[in-house]
Design a protein around this motif. Structure first.
Motif, PDB file in Angstrom:
ATOM      1  N   GLU A  32     -21.861 -12.665   7.855  1.00  0.00           N
ATOM      2  CA  GLU A  32     -23.320 -12.746   7.931  1.00  0.00           C
ATOM      3  C   GLU A  32     -23.933 -11.354   8.095  1.00  0.00           C
ATOM      4  O   GLU A  32     -24.948 -11.030   7.477  1.00  0.00           O
ATOM      5  N   PHE A  33     -23.299 -10.523   8.937  1.00  0.00           N
ATOM      6  CA  PHE A  33     -23.776  -9.147   9.160  1.00  0.00           C
ATOM      7  C   PHE A  33     -23.718  -8.329   7.870  1.00  0.00           C
ATOM      8  O   PHE A  33     -24.634  -7.565   7.547  1.00  0.00           O
ATOM      9  N   MET A  34     -22.611  -8.500   7.100  1.00  0.00           N
ATOM     10  CA  MET A  34     -22.466  -7.769   5.836  1.00  0.00           C
ATOM     11  C   MET A  34     -23.529  -8.199   4.814  1.00  0.00           C
ATOM     12  O   MET A  34     -24.086  -7.370   4.087  1.00  0.00           O
ATOM     13  N   ILE A  35     -23.816  -9.497   4.758  1.00  0.00           N
ATOM     14  CA  ILE A  35     -24.826  -9.995   3.809  1.00  0.00           C
ATOM     15  C   ILE A  35     -26.212  -9.463   4.173  1.00  0.00           C
ATOM     16  O   ILE A  35     -26.981  -9.031   3.303  1.00  0.00           O
ATOM     17  N   LEU A  36     -26.538  -9.448   5.486  1.00  0.00           N
ATOM     18  CA  LEU A  36     -27.843  -8.946   5.925  1.00  0.00           C
ATOM     19  C   LEU A  36     -28.017  -7.463   5.625  1.00  0.00           C
ATOM     20  O   LEU A  36     -29.120  -6.995   5.343  1.00  0.00           O
ATOM     21  N   ASN A  37     -26.914  -6.701   5.686  1.00  0.00           N
ATOM     22  CA  ASN A  37     -26.969  -5.263   5.411  1.00  0.00           C
ATOM     23  C   ASN A  37     -26.687  -4.914   3.953  1.00  0.00           C
ATOM     24  O   ASN A  37     -26.570  -3.746   3.607  1.00  0.00           O
ATOM     25  N   LYS A  38     -26.519  -5.962   3.105  1.00  0.00           N
ATOM     26  CA  LYS A  38     -26.300  -5.794   1.664  1.00  0.00           C
ATOM     27  C   LYS A  38     -25.065  -4.936   1.348  1.00  0.00           C
ATOM     28  O   LYS A  38     -25.060  -4.165   0.398  1.00  0.00           O
ATOM     29  N   GLN A  39     -24.006  -5.104   2.137  1.00  0.00           N
ATOM     30  CA  GLN A  39     -22.739  -4.400   1.894  1.00  0.00           C
ATOM     31  C   GLN A  39     -21.791  -5.359   1.157  1.00  0.00           C
ATOM     32  O   GLN A  39     -20.791  -5.830   1.682  1.00  0.00           O
ATOM     33  N   ILE A  40     -22.155  -5.631  -0.094  1.00  0.00           N
ATOM     34  CA  ILE A  40     -21.485  -6.696  -0.859  1.00  0.00           C
ATOM     35  C   ILE A  40     -20.051  -6.296  -1.238  1.00  0.00           C
ATOM     36  O   ILE A  40     -19.140  -7.133  -1.210  1.00  0.00           O
ATOM     37  N   LEU A  41     -19.827  -5.022  -1.576  1.00  0.00           N
ATOM     38  CA  LEU A  41     -18.494  -4.586  -1.979  1.00  0.00           C
ATOM     39  C   LEU A  41     -17.501  -4.731  -0.824  1.00  0.00           C
ATOM     40  O   LEU A  41     -16.387  -5.243  -1.006  1.00  0.00           O
ATOM     41  N   LEU A  42     -17.910  -4.304   0.370  1.00  0.00           N
ATOM     42  CA  LEU A  42     -17.046  -4.431   1.539  1.00  0.00           C
ATOM     43  C   LEU A  42     -16.810  -5.906   1.893  1.00  0.00           C
ATOM     44  O   LEU A  42     -15.704  -6.300   2.281  1.00  0.00           O
ATOM     45  N   LEU A  43     -17.844  -6.727   1.739  1.00  0.00           N
ATOM     46  CA  LEU A  43     -17.711  -8.168   1.998  1.00  0.00           C
ATOM     47  C   LEU A  43     -16.703  -8.802   1.048  1.00  0.00           C
ATOM     48  O   LEU A  43     -15.871  -9.620   1.461  1.00  0.00           O
ATOM     49  N   LEU A  44     -16.753  -8.413  -0.223  1.00  0.00           N
ATOM     50  CA  LEU A  44     -15.809  -8.949  -1.213  1.00  0.00           C
ATOM     51  C   LEU A  44     -14.380  -8.571  -0.858  1.00  0.00           C
ATOM     52  O   LEU A  44     -13.461  -9.403  -0.926  1.00  0.00           O
TER      53      LEU A  44
END
Length: 323
Positions: free
Chosen positions: A251-263
């Motif tokens: 959820e934190f990654m999505i809110l900060n738009k860090q999509i590559l790290l989330l993937l």
């Protein structure tokens, strides 16, 4: 070594060192707290294992070198040299065993008993992580390297100690990805510490050091199922407790738009789930012909940790939805 006054003294001073580091408002007192906890942990590493004294020397040399680099970073900061932040972050990553400075963890962990491994992978890392949080710089490349190294190199390991070591490197990638959000990484470390304590307690009780022993030894089915559910929670399979910490970070990654790290986190989580569940899956398959109504005789001591791992997530989500 049994619980005695000497061990109690070293445990107390180690916790005091961590508290000094957390509560300080200047760099020198933080460095002093790191050194107090280091010198208190060294005697706790001694065990009946023949490699323990060698591991203690290795740990002392690595930590001494990282402490001197940290002091050098402080001196550069006073002289307003731009390389100060680089030296400080590198020394702290070396202290916690984050990739690419992770090899010392895997060599040291083989000579320790499980109680020392628990302290090494949880309590000792709180102080350097707190200093990293104060510096407040997200280190992208080490975080990604820790996720990849912890997920891929843990697959071909047979030793339970090595699996716990690679798991620690992998979880450090998760922890440092949200290092700017103090409450988030502290909650993640608390949940990780609780799950690690459950797994180490079970491993010690079963006297298991390698994956083959789980399949070869004839444990009863209730023990196998409890161990399997704990490893599923450790890997982050929903609806277990381990999934809660990963859900918060996603959820934190999505809110900060860090999509590559989330993937990368999601892909590496699947690999880690594979080698956690693999460790107990085969042993349960061997018991597949057992009468299933015998499961009704589960003992309360074994079922308690299992219930906590399986129900806490649902309760917390319910409480959050009520507010």
């Amino acid at each position: 070594m049994m619980l005695n006054s000497t061990k109690l003294l070293y445990n107390t001073t180690m916790i005091i060192g961590i508290m000094v580091c957390i509560c300080s408002n200047n760099w020198m007192m933080m460095w002093s707290g790191l050194e107090i906890s280091l010198m208190s942990f060294l005697p706790l590493m001694i065990s009946k294992n023949l490699l323990s004294s060698e591991c203690m020397m290795k740990y002392f040399i690595i930590q001494g070198m990282s402490s001197s680099m940290l002091m050098l970073g402080f001196m550069f900061m006073l002289m307003t040299i731009k390389m100060s932040t680089f030296f400080m972050i590198t020394s702290l990553m070396l202290k916690i065993g984050m990739s690419p400075f992770h090899n010392w963890v895997l060599s040291i962990i083989e000579g320790l008993d499980y109680s020392a491994i628990f302290i090494l992978l949880t309590l000792i890392k709180i102080s350097p992580l707190m200093i990293l949080a104060y510096i407040n710089i997200l280190v992208w490349i080490p975080v990604m390297l820790s996720l990849v190294v912890g997920a891929t190199l843990g697959i071909n390991q047979n030793s339970m100690r090595k699996i716990l070591g690679y798991s620690s490197i992998y979880n450090l990638g998760f922890t440092c990805s949200c290092i700017s959000e103090m409450s988030l990484w502290l909650i993640y470390m608390m949940i990780y510490s609780f799950m690690l304590l459950c797994v180490i307690f079970m491993i010690q009780k079963l006297n298991v050091h390698y994956l083959n022993q789980i399949m070869i030894n004839d444990f009863n089915l209730k023990t196998k199922i409890s161990f399997w559910l704990m490893m599923m929670s450790f890997g982050g399979v929903p609806p277990m407790l381990g999934f809660l910490s990963k859900l918060m970070l996603f959820e934190f990654m999505i809110l900060n738009k860090q999509i590559l790290l989330l993937l990368l986190m999601m892909i590496s989580s699947l690999i880690v789930m594979f080698y956690y569940i693999r460790s107990t899956y085969m042993s349960i398959m061997i018991s597949s012909i057992l009468m299933k109504w015998n499961l009704l005789s589960l003992s309360y001591s074994l079922i308690l940790l299992t219930v906590m791992n399986t129900t806490v997530l649902s309760i917390l989500i319910l409480v959050k939805s009520l507010y």
